[in-house]
Design an enzyme around this catalytic site. Structure first.
Site, short mmCIF file in Angstrom:
data_model
loop_
_atom_site.label_atom_id
_atom_site.label_comp_id
_atom_site.label_asym_id
_atom_site.label_seq_id
_atom_site.Cartn_x
_atom_site.Cartn_y
_atom_site.Cartn_z
CD GLU A 75 5.26 0.15 -1.08
OE1 GLU A 75 4.19 -0.40 -0.59
OE2 GLU A 75 6.37 0.71 -0.85
N GLY A 77 0.98 -0.87 -1.43
CA GLY A 77 2.25 -2.15 -1.26
C GLY A 77 2.11 -3.00 -2.53
CD GLU A 82 1.35 3.06 -0.86
OE1 GLU A 82 1.13 3.89 -1.25
OE2 GLU A 82 1.77 2.78 -0.79
CB ALA A 108 -0.56 -1.83 4.20
#
Ligand code: 3H9
Length: 688
Positions: free
Chosen positions: A108, A105, A128, A66
């Site tokens: 993911e 992310g 993370e 992210a």
């Protein structure tokens, strides 16, 4: 190729749709990237001329996560969850094509694809936790369904990535493709999936079972490592949820825990540190075009603990080192210790066995300073004494080749005065490593009055390849770190005379999150550092302990007594010395509350940090925070002393300092900068 937006393209390679993300530097999932992906998947799904979709990235890496800079701001654009649902729900196979680092992310996203291919050098991970977070886009629910609960626990709580080959072994990647042709390899793989009629493999549909004992065991085994941090426990709870709840309920649990972390102070501190570390490498006042000098060979003068540790950093990074000592005995001893340290790492599995010999082969021991003539960077690590250092630099000046950088590892002395012993002060810089130098991540680069811009750029730039984080400091006694340590040490000494015991002070600072308190640290370093029997006047507690042969861990006792396994217990002898000293000084001892111990140790440090900023010794508050986290074990989840001051609030810091100034005088006199910040309602963070 059709541009979906500025950062995402969609092209058809025959019957395969190829979606490309091109958002340098690391293809982070910014609002623009998420919007582009949502639109690209909608278009590729609707296109009846294609039978499969490949997702690939341009530039140096697959999506690295992210966009951290968006965190804490009002949400914009498509949600990542919506994008991933669209991918996973696509009616044709979606293949993620991975190179560089598929992180957070990014991984993911890849886990929402039906298949994953990667080049052999790719790395995949969910880091993370290092940002005080957990994977918030299904990572905690999908990863264990692929690699199993135990491996998933390791990955999410360490945040460390796995290499593509390992990923292939554990089923995280379906196939490795040619390093030089990821896109082609992925498209070919997609065609095979279609031709063989392979299913649309949705990870959400898989089961995840784990031994119920696993979680308690994992928590117990890692309690020390996770101490103080909120994120590891939240990550563990999510993996537990993946093993006990249906997928959608697990996702809801992940969301709830993610939001809890994201809105907390710990994650704010850890995200701040991510940018602080990178900011520290930016040197103010250098010309735009400033190329570092080339460093192919390093010289180290001094083969003691520090010189050996410094050398190991370069050897491990593949850079040859010539190490010089004055006596054969000291040289042999230093070299043997380096070898032993490497062997210990190999025995623990943190170093490949063959690397021990490879690293040691890069080392050239010598008794002659002239052996340093071909070195590009020479680091002096001799006794902390100005006359000795100047003598060494004078000799080096005659030996070092033109353009070589002459660095001193001094921890306190004036770098400009050391530079004055040479005819080339522009080539001299401070490079202050922290003990143990092969382990601690901090490098203070001390900028005297005269270093050439490219000398400074080289000293800072070399940090990354040797696994350090550099912070630039100006010249003053102790630079940033040790200068701020001094008031803490002073208060720790005062507190034990006024009524606390060393173990009280240590416990309070340990509970705050430091790996150890000041007295444990002194015992570990050796109480006799900088102390000598000839000059000792028996006036301080340390003098008396050293005179009695109690010199810390190495002698079996100091402030604590140590058994053969180095387990410590409070020392009765030290206690008696403290009580006697307090009596002699006429101090009436009192019960000191833990809160006072904490405030008197921490707030003078913040105050000194403010002075350091006023004087321009540090470039920015976040540099000070990097120094304290990487050099002295300040708890990362508290973001360093200046960040901590902002979380407490500067007016509150000021109140506390004034309270103690009233009782204890000038040691607590607040810096002008604190008044200025409090008056205009700003933060240290505004100065970064
Ligand atoms: C996440 O994904 C949450 C999810 O679960 C979703 C929840 C809904 N964002 O490190 P470098 C910048 S959390 C924004 O010097 P390298 C960086 O600041 C995220 N910016 O390069 C720097 O900028 P500048 C999980 C980022 O080659 C520039 O890129 N992911 C991001 O040494 C170059 O970075 C991570 O935690 C980002 N995500 O290392 C991965 N990443 O030049 C974090 C980098 O202005 N990133 N930047 O200073 C890394 O670990 C390293 O950057 C990476 C490259 C290994 C990728």
């Amino acid at each position: 190729m059709a541009a979906i937006n500025e950062v995402v393209d969609l092209a058809n390679d025959g019957d395969v749709a190829v979606i490309t993300v091109n958002s340098p530097p690391v293809n982070a999932l910014s609002a623009n990237v998420r919007d582009g992906l949502a639109a690209a998947f909608a278009a590729a799904t609707a296109d009846t001329t294609t039978t499969a979709i490949v997702l690939v990235c341009a530039g140096r890496t697959f999506i690295a996560g992210a966009d951290i800079s968006e965190f804490g701001k009002a949400p914009k654009g498509a949600s990542l969850h919506a994008v991933l649902d669209r991918m996973e729900g696509a009616p044709k196979p979606v293949i993620a094509a991975i190179h560089g680092t598929a992180l957070g992310g990014g991984l993911e996203t890849a886990l929402a694809a039906h298949y994953r291919v990667a080049v052999p050098t790719a790395k995949l991970g969910l880091p993370e936790v290092k940002l005080g977070l957990l994977p918030g886009a299904g990572g905690t629910q999908r990863l264990p369904r692929v690699v199993g609960a135990e491996a998933a626990l390791q990955m999410v709580t360490s945040g460390d990535p796995v290499g593509a080959r390992k990923a292939l072994d554990v089923g995280l990647v379906d196939e490795l493709v040619d390093e030089a042709d990821l896109r082609g390899g992925a498209v070919a793989f997609a065609r095979r999936v279609v031709a063989e009629g392979r299913p649309l493999k949705k990870i959400r549909d898989r089961d995840c079972k784990a031994d119920p004992e696993l979680f308690a065991r994992f928590r117990a085994e890692n309690a020390r490592r996770f101490r103080g941090f909120d994120a590891p426990e939240a990550n563990i709870k999510c993996i537990e949820a993946a093993c006990t709840l249906p997928f959608d309920d697990g996702m809801a649990r992940e969301r709830e825990l993610f939001v809890g972390l994201m809105t907390g102070t710990q994650s704010a501190a850890q995200r701040y540190m991510f940018f602080a570390e990178r900011q520290a490498a930016k040197i103010k006042g250098l010309p735009e075009a400033c190329n570092p000098r080339t460093v192919n060979k390093v010289g180290v003068i001094g083969a003691g603990t520090m010189g050996g540790g410094i050398s190991m950093n370069f050897l491990s990074a593949g850079i040859p080192v010539t190490i010089v000592e004055t006596s054969k005995e000291a040289l042999d001893r230093g070299v043997a210790i380096m070898r032993r340290n490497y062997e210990a790492s190999a025995a623990k599995g943190s170093l490949k066995p063959e690397a021990v010999a490879a690293n040691m082969d890069r080392l050239s021991p010598s008794l002659d300073l002239a052996a340093l003539a071909d070195c590009d960077l020479i680091i002096e690590v001799v006794f902390e004494n100005m006359a000795i250092k100047k003598d060494v630099f004078g000799k080096l000046d005659a030996i070092a080749k033109p353009g070589a950088i002459l660095a001193t590892n001094t921890s306190y002395l004036n770098v400009d005065e050391i530079a004055s012993a040479t005819a080339r002060p522009e080539d001299v810089v401070g490079m202050h490593f922290f003990s143990p130098a092969n382990v601690m991540k901090l490098l203070e680069v001390v900028r005297g009055a005269k270093p050439a811009p490219d000398v400074l750029a080289t000293a800072v730039g070399i940090a990354k390849p040797i696994g350090k984080t550099a912070v630039v400091a100006g010249v003053c006694h102790g630079f940033i770190g040790n200068r701020m340590l001094a008031p803490r040490q002073q208060q720790a000494q005062a507190l034990i005379l006024e009524g606390a015991m060393p173990w009280d002070v240590d416990r309070v600072l340990y509970d705050f999150g430091f790996p150890m308190g000041p007295f444990q640290m002194s015992d570990l370093a050796g109480l006799d550092i900088g102390w000598s029997a000839e000059t000792s006047k028996g006036e301080t507690i340390r003098d008396r302990l050293c005179e009695a042969g109690k010199r810390g861990q190495k002698s079996g006792s100091g402030f604590y007594d140590y058994d053969e396994k180095r387990n410590r217990t409070p020392s009765k002898f030290a206690e008696d010395v403290i009580l006697a000293m307090a009596r002699e000084k006429g101090i009436t001892r009192r019960q000191i509350p833990d809160q006072e111990i904490l405030e008197r140790c921490i707030y003078p440090m913040i105050n000194e940090g403010a002075k350091i900023l006023e004087e321009g010794i540090a470039q920015r508050p976040s540099d000070i925070d990097v120094v304290w986290i990487y050099g002295y074990g300040w708890p990362r989840y508290r973001g360093g002393p200046m960040f901590y001051a902002d979380t407490v609030s500067v007016p509150e810091v000021l109140d506390i300092l004034e309270k103690y100034e009233g009782k204890h005088g000038d040691a607590f006199k607040p810096a002008d900068l604190l008044y200025r910040i409090a008056e205009d309602g700003s933060y240290f963070g505004d100065m970064n």
